[in-house]
Design a protein around this motif. Structure first.
Motif: not given
Length: 271
Positions: A203-204, A211, A236
């Motif tokens: 995951y971004t 983060p 994201g």
């Protein structure tokens, strides 16, 4: 199973009018697609089950459609790398969020292996049961019974997916893999025909966010986390990395197989 606690979760800021508008339209759209299609799935399953038994030629495609639409509605970019396994067998992945259910179902026909208590969770339990999730008790004393359930489903060509970490994390790390469930793949009539595909989910976070924005762990409430994701002005991305499948017969025992799977999954996250 004790949830992984890890570091304190990121602070969720107060929501403004724009945030609640996004929650309203995204939540409504997601609810209509999810529960509408799953109602259709249950109707189709009434016809599918007596004819095909454990084989499901139609309903998995309904599940895939729901999961793909979830990312369109949320605005999260979904990226896939690597080759999906065509061989008979199972899939293992790291576990960072409830979003993993949508992430991993969106591109691959799979059936989750989940802890038994999930079956009783409001809403989520119903969704899990209706899509063919296999519920188990993560206890060594139940290993033999689990092996029988695994064999039945694997012989029906189901791609079972389980999370060997046994808990969710912040999505920024891979915990040591628990080896108990790997024992089922070493049954005499399975080990020479099965492969295990390690998968890394990365995951971004949205730009400017913590983060671990999509991570769901410890004592974090599902409702609060869901609202945070629905409210995000910018989203994201999530990347799914399919690593080369591992042939079960090439490993001496469950511990060796679990270690090799863990190393593959960890390599994708560190990269």
């Amino acid at each position: 199973m004790t949830p992984w606690q890890g570091p304190p979760p990121p602070v969720v800021p107060q929501k403004g009018a724009g945030d609640w508008l996004r929650i309203l339209w995204r939540g409504t759209a997601l609810g209509i697609v999810t529960f509408g299609c799953l109602l259709l799935l249950l109707v189709v399953r009434l016809i599918e089950r007596p004819i095909f038994g454990w084989h499901r030629p139609v309903t998995p495609f309904i599940t895939q459609f729901v999961c793909r639409m979830a990312f369109v509605i949320l605005g999260i970019r979904h990226i896939v790398r690597g080759r999906q396994m065509r061989e008979r067998g199972a899939v293992v992945a790291n576990h960072g969020s409830w979003l993993d259910i949508f992430t991993l179902n969106a591109r691959k026909r799979i059936y989750f292996v989940s802890k038994a208590e999930v079956a009783d969770w409001p809403g989520i339990g119903w969704l899990a049961r209706s899509t063919g999730t296999l519920f188990i008790n993560r206890d060594r004393r139940d290993a033999r019974a689990h092996n029988g359930l695994f064999e039945e489903r694997l012989k029906a060509n189901h791609k079972l997916l389980f999370f060997p970490e046994g808990t969710t994390t912040d999505g920024l790390r891979v915990l040591p893999f628990k080896t108990t469930l790997f024992a089922a793949f070493f049954a005499d009539d399975l080990r020479y025909i099965l492969h295990i595909q390690p998968v890394t989910v990365v995951y971004t976070a949205p730009r400017g966010q913590h983060p671990a924005f999509y991570g769901w762990w410890g004592d974090m409430g599902f409702g609060e986390h869901l609202l945070k994701v629905l409210a995000a002005k910018r989203q994201g991305s999530v990347e799914v990395i399919y690593h080369p499948p591992l042939r079960v017969a090439d490993f001496a025992d469950r511990k060796a197989l679990a270690k090799a799977c863990e190393e593959s999954v960890r390599s994708g996250l560190s990269a």
